[in-house]
Design a protein around this motif. Structure first.
Motif, PDB file in Angstrom:
ATOM      1  N   ALA A 174       0.819  -1.216   0.000  1.00 27.66           N
ATOM      2  CA  ALA A 174       0.000   0.000   0.000  1.00 27.66           C
ATOM      3  C   ALA A 174       0.850   1.262   0.000  1.00 27.66           C
ATOM      4  CB  ALA A 174      -0.940  -0.012   1.209  1.00 27.66           C
ATOM      5  N   LEU A 175       1.953   1.243   0.738  1.00 28.83           N
ATOM      6  CA  LEU A 175       2.800   2.438   0.804  1.00 28.83           C
ATOM      7  C   LEU A 175       3.610   2.650  -0.465  1.00 28.83           C
ATOM      8  CD1 LEU A 175       4.107   2.343   4.497  1.00 28.83           C
ATOM      9  CD2 LEU A 175       2.386   3.864   3.515  1.00 28.83           C
ATOM     10  N   THR A 176       3.951   1.571  -1.157  1.00 27.65           N
ATOM     11  CA  THR A 176       4.755   1.720  -2.383  1.00 27.65           C
ATOM     12  C   THR A 176       3.900   1.859  -3.636  1.00 27.65           C
ATOM     13  OG1 THR A 176       4.933  -0.706  -2.495  1.00 27.65           O
ATOM     14  CG2 THR A 176       6.742   0.493  -1.438  1.00 27.65           C
ATOM     15  N   ASN A 177       2.577   1.650  -3.507  1.00 32.20           N
ATOM     16  CA  ASN A 177       1.672   1.787  -4.658  1.00 32.20           C
ATOM     17  C   ASN A 177       0.442   2.596  -4.247  1.00 32.20           C
ATOM     18  OD1 ASN A 177       2.802  -0.335  -6.823  1.00 32.20           O
ATOM     19  ND2 ASN A 177       2.960  -1.234  -4.770  1.00 32.20           N
ATOM     20  N   GLN A 178       0.675   3.827  -3.794  1.00 27.51           N
ATOM     21  CA  GLN A 178      -0.400   4.617  -3.205  1.00 27.51           C
ATOM     22  C   GLN A 178      -1.496   4.947  -4.222  1.00 27.51           C
ATOM     23  OE1 GLN A 178       1.158   8.000  -1.035  1.00 27.51           O
ATOM     24  NE2 GLN A 178       2.762   6.759  -0.100  1.00 27.51           N
ATOM     25  N   GLU A 179      -1.127   5.278  -5.451  1.00 28.33           N
ATOM     26  CA  GLU A 179      -2.128   5.649  -6.445  1.00 28.33           C
ATOM     27  C   GLU A 179      -3.015   4.448  -6.803  1.00 28.33           C
ATOM     28  OE1 GLU A 179      -2.398   7.561 -10.954  1.00 28.33           O
ATOM     29  OE2 GLU A 179      -0.520   7.640  -9.826  1.00 28.33           O
ATOM     30  N   ALA A 180      -2.399   3.295  -7.012  1.00 28.11           N
ATOM     31  CA  ALA A 180      -3.177   2.091  -7.331  1.00 28.11           C
ATOM     32  C   ALA A 180      -4.068   1.701  -6.154  1.00 28.11           C
ATOM     33  CB  ALA A 180      -2.235   0.941  -7.686  1.00 28.11           C
ATOM     34  N   ALA A 181      -3.550   1.843  -4.922  1.00 26.53           N
ATOM     35  CA  ALA A 181      -4.348   1.526  -3.740  1.00 26.53           C
ATOM     36  C   ALA A 181      -5.559   2.447  -3.648  1.00 26.53           C
ATOM     37  CB  ALA A 181      -3.491   1.639  -2.481  1.00 26.53           C
ATOM     38  N   ALA A 182      -5.354   3.740  -3.951  1.00 29.20           N
ATOM     39  CA  ALA A 182      -6.454   4.696  -3.901  1.00 29.20           C
ATOM     40  C   ALA A 182      -7.540   4.329  -4.905  1.00 29.20           C
ATOM     41  CB  ALA A 182      -5.930   6.109  -4.163  1.00 29.20           C
ATOM     42  N   GLN A 183      -7.148   3.956  -6.123  1.00 24.06           N
ATOM     43  CA  GLN A 183      -8.126   3.577  -7.149  1.00 24.06           C
ATOM     44  C   GLN A 183      -8.872   2.299  -6.743  1.00 24.06           C
ATOM     45  OE1 GLN A 183      -5.849   3.236 -10.748  1.00 24.06           O
ATOM     46  NE2 GLN A 183      -5.754   5.453 -11.096  1.00 24.06           N
ATOM     47  N   PHE A 184      -8.157   1.347  -6.205  1.00 21.25           N
ATOM     48  CA  PHE A 184      -8.778   0.084  -5.821  1.00 21.25           C
ATOM     49  C   PHE A 184      -9.812   0.283  -4.710  1.00 21.25           C
ATOM     50  CE2 PHE A 184      -8.737  -3.556  -2.850  1.00 21.25           C
ATOM     51  CZ  PHE A 184      -9.332  -4.505  -3.670  1.00 21.25           C
ATOM     52  N   PHE A 185      -9.415   0.985  -3.646  1.00 22.30           N
ATOM     53  CA  PHE A 185     -10.341   1.165  -2.529  1.00 22.30           C
ATOM     54  C   PHE A 185     -11.482   2.108  -2.891  1.00 22.30           C
ATOM     55  CE2 PHE A 185      -6.657  -0.345   0.028  1.00 22.30           C
ATOM     56  CZ  PHE A 185      -7.310  -1.386   0.671  1.00 22.30           C
ATOM     57  N   GLY A 186     -11.222   3.051  -3.810  1.00 20.64           N
ATOM     58  CA  GLY A 186     -12.299   3.909  -4.276  1.00 20.64           C
ATOM     59  C   GLY A 186     -13.390   3.128  -4.987  1.00 20.64           C
TER      60      GLY A 186
ATOM     61  N   GLY B 265      -4.277  26.922  13.961  1.00 25.13           N
ATOM     62  CA  GLY B 265      -3.803  27.355  12.656  1.00 25.13           C
ATOM     63  C   GLY B 265      -2.727  26.469  12.057  1.00 25.13           C
ATOM     64  N   ILE B 266      -2.554  25.256  12.553  1.00 25.08           N
ATOM     65  CA  ILE B 266      -1.533  24.347  12.017  1.00 25.08           C
ATOM     66  C   ILE B 266      -2.024  23.795  10.681  1.00 25.08           C
ATOM     67  CG2 ILE B 266      -0.253  22.211  12.428  1.00 25.08           C
ATOM     68  CD1 ILE B 266      -0.596  22.725  15.430  1.00 25.08           C
ATOM     69  N   PRO B 267      -1.282  23.947   9.604  1.00 22.15           N
ATOM     70  CA  PRO B 267      -1.750  23.484   8.282  1.00 22.15           C
ATOM     71  C   PRO B 267      -1.962  21.967   8.263  1.00 22.15           C
ATOM     72  CG  PRO B 267       0.150  24.945   8.066  1.00 22.15           C
ATOM     73  CD  PRO B 267       0.022  24.616   9.514  1.00 22.15           C
ATOM     74  N   ILE B 268      -3.054  21.551   7.623  1.00 22.51           N
ATOM     75  CA  ILE B 268      -3.329  20.119   7.480  1.00 22.51           C
ATOM     76  C   ILE B 268      -2.498  19.557   6.333  1.00 22.51           C
ATOM     77  CG2 ILE B 268      -5.100  18.404   6.956  1.00 22.51           C
ATOM     78  CD1 ILE B 268      -7.159  20.274   8.128  1.00 22.51           C
ATOM     79  N   SER B 269      -1.839  18.444   6.584  1.00 26.24           N
ATOM     80  CA  SER B 269      -1.029  17.790   5.558  1.00 26.24           C
ATOM     81  C   SER B 269      -0.912  16.314   5.904  1.00 26.24           C
ATOM     82  CB  SER B 269       0.366  18.419   5.489  1.00 26.24           C
ATOM     83  OG  SER B 269       1.074  18.194   6.709  1.00 26.24           O
ATOM     84  N   ASP B 270      -0.478  15.531   4.918  1.00 28.17           N
ATOM     85  CA  ASP B 270      -0.233  14.108   5.193  1.00 28.17           C
ATOM     86  C   ASP B 270       0.815  13.942   6.277  1.00 28.17           C
ATOM     87  OD1 ASP B 270      -2.094  13.321   3.334  1.00 28.17           O
ATOM     88  OD2 ASP B 270      -0.637  12.943   1.736  1.00 28.17           O
ATOM     89  N   THR B 271       1.803  14.839   6.267  1.00 25.03           N
ATOM     90  CA  THR B 271       2.865  14.762   7.270  1.00 25.03           C
ATOM     91  C   THR B 271       2.297  14.949   8.669  1.00 25.03           C
ATOM     92  OG1 THR B 271       4.478  15.633   5.687  1.00 25.03           O
ATOM     93  CG2 THR B 271       5.061  15.742   8.025  1.00 25.03           C
ATOM     94  N   LEU B 272       1.372  15.910   8.818  1.00 24.28           N
ATOM     95  CA  LEU B 272       0.764  16.145  10.123  1.00 24.28           C
ATOM     96  C   LEU B 272      -0.041  14.925  10.570  1.00 24.28           C
ATOM     97  CD1 LEU B 272      -0.068  17.944  12.518  1.00 24.28           C
ATOM     98  CD2 LEU B 272      -1.967  18.790  11.111  1.00 24.28           C
ATOM     99  N   ILE B 273      -0.842  14.366   9.662  1.00 25.52           N
ATOM    100  CA  ILE B 273      -1.692  13.234  10.026  1.00 25.52           C
ATOM    101  C   ILE B 273      -0.847  12.017  10.382  1.00 25.52           C
ATOM    102  CG2 ILE B 273      -3.425  11.620   9.157  1.00 25.52           C
ATOM    103  CD1 ILE B 273      -4.585  13.922   7.523  1.00 25.52           C
ATOM    104  N   VAL B 274       0.202  11.761   9.595  1.00 29.66           N
ATOM    105  CA  VAL B 274       1.098  10.647   9.905  1.00 29.66           C
ATOM    106  C   VAL B 274       1.779  10.876  11.248  1.00 29.66           C
ATOM    107  CG1 VAL B 274       3.223   9.472   9.212  1.00 29.66           C
ATOM    108  CG2 VAL B 274       1.466   9.983   7.502  1.00 29.66           C
ATOM    109  N   GLY B 275       2.217  12.108  11.477  1.00 28.28           N
ATOM    110  CA  GLY B 275       2.857  12.434  12.748  1.00 28.28           C
ATOM    111  C   GLY B 275       1.925  12.231  13.933  1.00 28.28           C
TER     112      GLY B 275
ATOM    113  N   ILE C 233      -1.803   4.449   8.631  1.00 27.96           N
ATOM    114  CA  ILE C 233      -1.017   5.345   7.769  1.00 27.96           C
ATOM    115  C   ILE C 233      -1.075   4.884   6.325  1.00 27.96           C
ATOM    116  CG2 ILE C 233       1.343   6.092   7.231  1.00 27.96           C
ATOM    117  CD1 ILE C 233       1.873   6.061  10.273  1.00 27.96           C
ATOM    118  N   ALA C 234      -0.889   3.577   6.104  1.00 26.70           N
ATOM    119  CA  ALA C 234      -0.899   3.041   4.738  1.00 26.70           C
ATOM    120  C   ALA C 234      -2.243   3.290   4.056  1.00 26.70           C
ATOM    121  CB  ALA C 234      -0.584   1.544   4.769  1.00 26.70           C
ATOM    122  N   LEU C 235      -3.336   3.106   4.795  1.00 22.88           N
ATOM    123  CA  LEU C 235      -4.660   3.305   4.206  1.00 22.88           C
ATOM    124  C   LEU C 235      -4.932   4.779   3.938  1.00 22.88           C
ATOM    125  CD1 LEU C 235      -6.722   0.758   6.334  1.00 22.88           C
ATOM    126  CD2 LEU C 235      -6.258   0.613   3.888  1.00 22.88           C
TER     127      LEU C 235
END
Length: 529
Positions: free
Chosen positions: A54-66, A253-263, A486-488
């Motif tokens: 899932a982490l190495t194929n994020q775009e394909a995972a997104a399409q599949f779960f969508g 006011g902390i910006p939302i990002s993938d980095t923030l969510i993973v953190g 995180i992977a999902l």
């Protein structure tokens, strides 16, 4: 040995649960661990592989779960709804039948926890972050006409339909969902405490499989339970991380990002690991009680500063309409409100079922000494009433704000930023600078208790039913719960989280239905001994 009747013949109602199986006999102990072979090895290997792919194929995972979630919820709608209806009726049967007199742990067993501590733990485990995430979002979503999700196709703006948005929400968080937890929790408790079998899902199938339950059929059941638990739990963890990120952005006011969510997932998982090391009483129990106190404080504040009498009136009207509408809402056939049924109901039932090994095993562990009737009524009715009250107040206030001209919540929901719905509602109340951080703390504590409890349950399953396995194993599972979340999230966001939960909930539904039958056989046997 089975008992005999008056003619000296064996009573067919009394089953023989004697087994030569010894707890942990199939376990292996590499590097000081104590893990079941092959359940731990298969589960851990497949989950590590899933995270890597899932982490190495994020775009394909997104399409599949969508694609996956809408396909499953629209194809298996009838199956999920009929299954949950069966479980509700089965619970009602247990509550009123003589089987309700059976006591978990035997006739002389006494409860390990007081009522307040017991209810706090089952509520925290069973509800989790979802109570804060959906209590404002759902009633508003079902009320807005442009989202095409009116329950039973009833427009809430039409006189007589005003409560339908909240009723549609309570339906998902009431008796039907909790019935799933009752069945799984009760079957595990009876087979472990009364029949002295290992506290693991396979034990429930001893009446059907006999000694084969310790072989590959049992391995398959436990492995499926691990995956259902993990994906059901990570859906909740992912939702919680998104909501905490939205709150931090809104308040600080902390910006939302993938980095923030993973953190956030990493940081909160680290806190959960501390709770894991502290153990059940010092960790989960204490955090659950903190949860309850914070939740009550937030609830009372919202109730008192809002239109109190109107919100309490909502609760009464919602209970009345819920009682009237529960049968039509439970009907899977001939429905035209597919936006509600496919978009929400069938997803919810799959999600509750995916969560059931986690919540069921946790509730089983803390319920020794309760009668079956006490267990069913407390686990089924009490949380359902609390959920109805919570949704009536939080969701009702958001709807009243919209009727008064405030469109903050409606806009967040229409733009499908569900993680903001709660904060947009609180923003219109006094002391937002206090209530928003309290809400964030509450979400985090729910996050921690869910992760800790989930890792405890998965560790018990993968340790062959042992409840005193090395702490390192629970640390492993708590860590991988965070990694799967995180992977999902990175591989498809909300759709991926929900798709994973549904994909595990659908096959596990058959397991839960079979467990209900095995529970009936075991209780009948206990009753006639």
């Amino acid at each position: 040995m089975a008992e005999t009747d008056q003619d000296g013949d064996a009573d067919p109602r009394v089953l023989d649960f004697d087994t030569d199986y010894e707890l942990g006999q199939d376990n292996i102990r590499p590097m000081g661990l104590d893990i079941h072979n092959p359940v731990f090895v298969i589960s851990a290997s497949l989950i590590i592989l899933f995270v890597a792919v899932a982490l190495t194929n994020q775009e394909a995972a997104a399409q599949f779960f969508g694609w996956l979630r809408p396909f499953l919820t629209s194809t298996f709608d009838w199956y999920l709804m009929i299954a949950v209806n069966i479980l509700v009726l089965f619970c009602l049967f247990l509550a009123i039948s003589p089987l309700g007199k059976v006591r978990i742990g035997g006739r002389d067993a006494t409860p390990d926890y007081s009522y307040p501590g017991w209810i706090a733990m089952l509520f925290s485990a069973g509800m989790g972050i979802g109570l804060l995430f959906f209590s404002v979002l759902e009633p508003m979503y079902y009320t807005l006409p442009d989202l095409d999700a009116w329950p039973l196709g009833r427009d809430p703006s039409v006189p007589g339909n005003e409560t339908m948005g909240i009723v549609g929400t309570v339906f998902h968080w009431g008796l039907s969902g909790w019935a799933v937890y009752v069945v799984v929790g009760l079957v595990l408790a009876i087979f472990h405490f009364n029949l002295e079998l290992p506290l693991t899902l396979r034990s429930a199938f001893y009446p059907l499989l006999g000694e084969r339950v310790w072989g590959w059929p049992g391995h398959l059941i436990d492995t499926l339970a691990v995956f259902a638990t993990l994906f059901g739990l990570t859906t909740t963890l992912g939702l919680g991380a998104q909501q905490v990120a939205a709150g931090l952005n809104d308040v600080f006011g902390i910006p939302i990002s993938d980095t923030l969510i993973v953190g956030l997932i990493v940081a909160i998982t680290a806190v959960a690991l501390v709770s894991v090391v502290l153990g059940m009483d010092a960790g989960v129990k204490r955090l659950s009680e903190i949860n309850m106190v914070l939740a009550v404080i937030l609830f009372v504040f919202v109730l008192l500063v809002g239109p109190t009498l109107s919100l309490l009136g909502n609760f009464g009207a919602v209970l009345r309409d819920y009682a009237v509408q529960i049968v039509p809402l439970s009907n899977p056939f001939g429905r035209e409100d597919t936006g509600y049924m496919h978009g929400w109901t069938t997803f919810y039932w799959a999600w509750w079922i995916a969560w059931s090994p986690f919540v069921g095993m946790f509730i089983a562990r803390i319920s020794r000494g309760r009668t079956v009737r006490e267990f069913v009524l407390c686990v089924l009715v009490a949380p359902s009433l609390v959920c109805a009250l919570w949704m009536s107040v939080f969701g009702g206030l958001a709807l009243e704000q919209m009727a008064a001209g405030y469109d903050g919540v409606a806009q967040a929901v229409s733009e499908y930023r569900p993680e903001l719905a709660l904060f947009r509602m609180l923003d219109q109340l006094p002391l937002y600078s206090i209530t928003a951080p309290v809400s964030l703390i509450l979400i985090v504590v729910f996050f921690v208790t869910s992760s800790d409890s989930g890792s405890l349950v998965i560790d018990t399953i993968t340790a062959g039913g042992k409840m005193d396995a090395p702490v390192a194993q629970r640390v492993f599972w708590a860590t991988f719960e965070g990694l799967v979340a995180i992977a999902l999230l990175l591989g498809g966001g909300l759709n991926a989280l929900q798709g994973a939960a549904v994909s595990m909930g659908i096959p596990f539904t058959l397991v839960v239905l079979a467990m209900a039958w095995c529970l009936y056989l075991a209780l009948r046997s206990e009753r006639h001994k």
